[in-house]
Design a protein around this motif. Structure first.
Motif, short mmCIF file in Angstrom:
data_model
loop_
_atom_site.label_atom_id
_atom_site.label_comp_id
_atom_site.label_asym_id
_atom_site.label_seq_id
_atom_site.Cartn_x
_atom_site.Cartn_y
_atom_site.Cartn_z
N PRO A 104 0.81 -1.23 0.00
CA PRO A 104 0.00 0.00 0.00
C PRO A 104 0.84 1.28 0.00
O PRO A 104 0.44 2.28 -0.61
CB PRO A 104 -0.82 -0.12 1.29
CG PRO A 104 -0.96 -1.60 1.49
CD PRO A 104 0.36 -2.17 1.05
N LYS A 105 1.99 1.27 0.66
CA LYS A 105 2.89 2.43 0.62
C LYS A 105 3.39 2.67 -0.80
O LYS A 105 3.46 3.81 -1.26
CB LYS A 105 4.09 2.21 1.55
CG LYS A 105 3.78 2.31 3.03
CD LYS A 105 5.07 2.15 3.83
CE LYS A 105 4.81 2.23 5.33
NZ LYS A 105 6.07 2.08 6.11
N PHE A 106 3.77 1.59 -1.48
CA PHE A 106 4.26 1.71 -2.86
C PHE A 106 3.19 2.31 -3.75
O PHE A 106 3.45 3.23 -4.55
CB PHE A 106 4.66 0.34 -3.41
CG PHE A 106 5.88 -0.28 -2.77
CD1 PHE A 106 6.57 0.35 -1.76
CD2 PHE A 106 6.31 -1.53 -3.19
CE1 PHE A 106 7.69 -0.23 -1.18
CE2 PHE A 106 7.43 -2.13 -2.62
CZ PHE A 106 8.12 -1.48 -1.61
N GLU A 107 1.98 1.78 -3.64
CA GLU A 107 0.89 2.24 -4.50
C GLU A 107 0.51 3.69 -4.21
O GLU A 107 0.17 4.45 -5.12
CB GLU A 107 -0.31 1.30 -4.35
CG GLU A 107 -0.03 -0.11 -4.87
CD GLU A 107 -1.14 -1.10 -4.62
OE1 GLU A 107 -1.09 -2.21 -5.19
OE2 GLU A 107 -2.06 -0.79 -3.83
N GLU A 112 0.30 9.62 -5.47
CA GLU A 112 0.71 10.99 -5.21
C GLU A 112 1.44 11.60 -6.41
O GLU A 112 1.42 12.82 -6.61
CB GLU A 112 1.60 11.03 -3.97
CG GLU A 112 0.87 10.70 -2.67
CD GLU A 112 1.81 10.53 -1.50
OE1 GLU A 112 3.04 10.60 -1.71
OE2 GLU A 112 1.31 10.34 -0.37
N ALA A 113 2.09 10.73 -7.21
CA ALA A 113 2.82 11.21 -8.39
C ALA A 113 1.92 11.28 -9.63
O ALA A 113 2.40 11.61 -10.72
CB ALA A 113 4.01 10.29 -8.66
N GLY A 114 0.64 10.95 -9.47
CA GLY A 114 -0.30 11.05 -10.58
C GLY A 114 -0.37 9.83 -11.47
O GLY A 114 -0.85 9.91 -12.60
N LYS A 115 0.09 8.68 -10.97
CA LYS A 115 0.10 7.45 -11.76
C LYS A 115 -0.59 6.35 -10.97
O LYS A 115 -0.31 6.15 -9.79
CB LYS A 115 1.54 7.05 -12.09
CG LYS A 115 1.69 5.79 -12.95
CD LYS A 115 3.17 5.52 -13.22
CE LYS A 115 3.38 4.28 -14.08
NZ LYS A 115 4.83 4.01 -14.33
N HIS A 315 16.22 -1.45 -16.92
CA HIS A 315 16.94 -0.26 -16.43
C HIS A 315 16.27 1.03 -16.90
O HIS A 315 16.11 1.98 -16.13
CB HIS A 315 18.40 -0.30 -16.89
CG HIS A 315 19.19 0.88 -16.45
ND1 HIS A 315 19.38 1.99 -17.27
CD2 HIS A 315 19.83 1.15 -15.29
CE1 HIS A 315 20.10 2.88 -16.61
NE2 HIS A 315 20.39 2.41 -15.42
N ASP A 316 15.86 1.06 -18.16
CA ASP A 316 15.16 2.25 -18.68
C ASP A 316 13.90 2.54 -17.88
O ASP A 316 13.61 3.70 -17.53
CB ASP A 316 14.80 2.05 -20.15
CG ASP A 316 16.01 2.09 -21.08
OD1 ASP A 316 17.08 2.55 -20.63
OD2 ASP A 316 15.88 1.64 -22.23
N LYS A 317 13.12 1.50 -17.59
CA LYS A 317 11.88 1.67 -16.82
C LYS A 317 12.17 2.05 -15.37
O LYS A 317 11.43 2.83 -14.76
CB LYS A 317 11.05 0.39 -16.89
CG LYS A 317 10.53 0.05 -18.28
CD LYS A 317 9.59 1.13 -18.80
CE LYS A 317 9.06 0.81 -20.18
NZ LYS A 317 8.15 1.87 -20.70
N LEU A 318 13.23 1.49 -14.81
CA LEU A 318 13.61 1.83 -13.44
C LEU A 318 13.93 3.32 -13.33
O LEU A 318 13.44 4.01 -12.42
CB LEU A 318 14.83 0.99 -13.02
CG LEU A 318 15.41 1.30 -11.63
CD1 LEU A 318 14.45 0.87 -10.54
CD2 LEU A 318 16.76 0.61 -11.46
N ILE A 319 14.76 3.82 -14.24
CA ILE A 319 15.12 5.24 -14.22
C ILE A 319 13.90 6.12 -14.42
O ILE A 319 13.73 7.14 -13.73
CB ILE A 319 16.18 5.54 -15.31
CG1 ILE A 319 17.46 4.73 -15.05
CG2 ILE A 319 16.48 7.02 -15.36
CD1 ILE A 319 18.09 4.96 -13.70
N GLU A 320 13.04 5.72 -15.32
CA GLU A 320 11.81 6.48 -15.58
C GLU A 320 10.99 6.62 -14.30
O GLU A 320 10.48 7.71 -13.99
CB GLU A 320 11.00 5.75 -16.66
CG GLU A 320 9.66 6.33 -16.99
CD GLU A 320 8.90 5.47 -17.99
OE1 GLU A 320 7.72 5.19 -17.74
OE2 GLU A 320 9.51 5.08 -19.01
N ASN A 321 10.86 5.55 -13.53
CA ASN A 321 10.03 5.58 -12.33
C ASN A 321 10.74 6.25 -11.16
O ASN A 321 10.10 6.91 -10.33
CB ASN A 321 9.59 4.17 -11.97
CG ASN A 321 8.50 3.66 -12.89
OD1 ASN A 321 7.36 4.08 -12.80
ND2 ASN A 321 8.86 2.76 -13.80
#
Length: 410
Positions: A104-107, A112-115, A315-321
């Motif tokens: 729940p913390k992750f979600e 809060e970031a709009g996603k 890695h690309d997705k990790l950096i994006e998030n």
């Protein structure tokens, strides 16, 4: 969460008052439980570390209409040796905390970031004083597993890595803010648990090697496998240690195709990906999840050919998030991740040697936690079946040269 056996029996795994409490919470105090059925969910070889039951409930609502709902009840397996080991690992309290507090913390971070991001089915009830809980059933929402003996195709792998990157990125932010309990830093594979497991593994070495000799293309690598098995204990314990000077995440810890569920639309496009079974969650290098997932769960045709592509995609997705969640420290470079993969390559060997045989084996009633750990007649029969499986030997024929060329088997 695996393929149904479609067997219905009277309720015996979960107390009726638990079901009543969940129904009243979801539908109101005036809802009445009319009928409860228990359906076995896990076929042989699909789940080792717990017993899973689908609980189907016919409910009369306040307006006298009726509906049927279902839940998954997860409990400690009914096995003598395996159950004792799993209790020592403290897996159920860990997993319950992941579902009810950490996920729940992750979600919420993404909200809060709009996603909008969801990682897993919701835990709806924790059995008091028991190592068991009720979860949202994903079957009515048309979630399914891929077939473990075949593995995941490119689209399924990418969707899994995308979700894994979201999960890892959020875990970094939560660690920076709140930290994690010692149990997630230490992991479930403590020395007192690993030592008897590895001693048992050594006792099976001759049988394992005899099975490998059935494939002449595997034979040249047997001496290196013996060497790895011989000193693997100390290296495994080293691999479990957290290097605070490197980029770390909360690993899922058991990310293989049976713990990944996909939802599809009417055109067979993946619309959502969920993870289940967080019992082995471990804070440390993301290389743990990457080695474990990519070598255990990709289709044979893409496992090696697309490995580097998949690492970069992750890695690309990790950096994006991480950017989305406003991570303030230095972002990990792809080169850093590649170095971590090589430094923690024991996860590659342990996945290929210890996990892949039981993933690729055909369904069998012998596939139980007790037989997995035991050296009795049934246990030995199951292990020989797994080690000598042509599907496994064919996989080794490609994987061992690839691992050797990376220097992993030195």
């Amino acid at each position: 969460m695996a393929n149904d056996k479609n067997e219905t029996e009277t309720l015996k795994s979960v107390k009726e008052e638990y079901i009543t409490e969940v129904i009243e919470k979801e539908f109101g105090k005036n809802a009445k439980v009319k009928k409860i059925e228990e359906v076995l969910t896990s076929g042989a070889g699909e789940n080792y570390a717990s017993d899973l039951h689908r609980i189907q409930v016919d409910v009369e609502l306040e307006d006298k209409t009726e509906t049927t709902v279902s839940y998954i009840y997860k409990a400690m397996p009914n096995s003598e040796f395996g159950g004792q080991m799993l209790k020592a690992m403290n897996i159920f309290p860990r997993e319950i905390e992941i579902y009810t507090k950490i996920i729940p913390k992750f979600e919420e971070l993404y909200k809060e970031a709009g996603k909008t991001v969801r990682f897993s089915p919701k835990c709806v009830f924790v059995a008091p004083g028991e190592e068991a809980f009720l979860m949202e059933d994903l079957k009515p929402k048309k979630f399914v597993n891929a077939k473990r003996q075949i593995g995941l195709n490119i689209d399924q792998v990418k969707r899994t890595l995308e979700k894994l990157a979201e999960y890892h990125a959020a875990s970094v932010i939560v660690y920076e803010r709140d930290g994690y309990a010692a149990t997630y830093i230490e992991g479930i594979f403590k020395e007192e648990i690993m030592k008897p497991m590895l001693e048992m593994q050594k006792s099976l070495m001759n049988i394992y090697i005899d099975c490998l000799k059935q494939n002449e293309n595997v034979q040249p690598y047997i001496h290196k496998m013996l060497k790895m098995l011989d000193y693997g204990f100390d290296k495994f314990l080293d691999a479990m240690k957290v290097n605070e000077n490197e980029f770390n995440v909360l690993n899922h810890g058991d990310l293989w195709c049976n713990n990944i569920m996909f939802q599809y639309d009417d055109n067979d496009n993946i619309t959502e990906t969920y993870f289940v079974d967080y019992a082995a969650a471990k804070y440390g290098s993301p290389s743990q999840d990457l080695w474990y997932f990519l070598l255990s769960s990709c289709e044979k045709s893409i496992k090696i050919d697309k490995f580097e592509y998949f690492v970069k995609f992750y890695h690309d997705k990790l950096i994006e998030n991480l950017k989305l969640l406003q991570y303030t420290k230095e972002l990990p470079k792809l080169l850093d991740l590649q170095i971590q993969l090589l430094k923690n390559s024991l996860w590659a060997f342990s996945t290929v040697q210890g996990l892949l045989p039981i993933i690729l084996v055909d369904p069998t009633e012998l596939a139980t936690m007790d037989n997995f750990m035991d050296t009795g007649d049934a246990g030995m029969k199951f292990k020989i079946m797994s080690f000598s499986n042509p599907r496994y030997l064919d996989a080794l024929e490609e994987l061992l040269p690839w691992l050797d060329n990376k220097g992993i088997m030195d």
